[in-house]
Write a protein that holds these residues in place. Structure first.
Motif: not given
Length: 234
Positions: A52, A86, A110
């Motif tokens: 993030a 991610d 996110i």
């Protein structure tokens, strides 16, 4: 190395038609990052937080810093690393024995933020720093934000409703079609990130981003009726 070998032997199934960049670039890079994160003791949520932070830094820079070649390179690097982390958070969770609902919730929140914020950063950057031939071009990233948000929500809802009916997710444990993966490249978030290498070449970036937006809209127009048909069969 032990963590990396464990991940290599315990990869999740490939989504049917998963885009090539996500499949053949992002997931392997994420595996390396996951092995490193697990070795130094990071939790999946901490890996998500790194993802993030990298993505937010890139998005903010695109909105507030004048467009240039070097900014495009930095933005791409931050976005690509954020995308790789991610992928890494779920892999770290598997190394630790499984994820949690809270971790999955955080990951999806996110992702939904990036789907909206990145195209809107393009709107702001174009408006502030790019001499567009017409303000109507600002609609292009707005359409991208809309299309990616609808696609993401629909995919999450597909999985939720299928699970509620006891239907397994559509994955191909042996691998997805290479042709389908390559055809999905224009809608791949990793390719969208890659396009920012052209951020300093204003005309080229406008053309490429417009083509990516058209591809995303075209994919959505084909996918939504198919998904709706499957929901009717549940």
């Amino acid at each position: 190395m032990d963590s990396y070998r464990q991940l290599a032997a315990a990869q999740k199934g490939r989504g049917r038609g998963a885009p090539a960049y996500s499949l053949y670039v992002n997931r392997p890079v994420g595996r390396i990052l996951a092995a490193w994160a697990h070795t130094i003791g990071l939790t999946p949520n901490q890996v998500t937080a790194i993802s993030a932070a990298l993505s937010i830094a890139a998005i903010a820079a695109l909105a507030v810093v004048p467009a240039s070649v070097w900014l495009g390179v930095v933005a791409w690097l931050l976005l690509a690393l954020g995308y790789a982390f991610d992928s890494a958070d779920g892999q770290v969770a598997r190394l630790r024995g499984g994820g949690s609902p809270a971790g999955e919730w955080l990951d999806h929140v996110i992702d939904s933020f990036k789907n909206v914020a990145l195209p809107l950063a393009v709107v702001i950057g174009w408006y502030r720093f790019v001499a567009l031939p017409s303000m109507i071009w600002l609609l292009v990233p707005m359409v991208m934000a809309t299309a990616t948000t609808v696609q993401f929500f629909a995919m999450i809802l597909n999985d939720l409703l299928r699970a509620r009916q006891g239907v397994a997710q559509a994955v191909e444990m042996g691998g997805s079609s290479v042709t389908r993966s390559l055809l999905g490249l224009p809608t791949d978030y990793g390719v969208v990130c890659l396009s920012f290498l052209l951020w300093g070449f204003e005309g080229a970036f406008v053309v490429v981003f417009t083509l990516l937006t058209l591809a995303e809209v075209g994919y959505l127009c084909l996918a939504l009726p198919t998904w709706f048909g499957r929901m009717k069969q549940l």
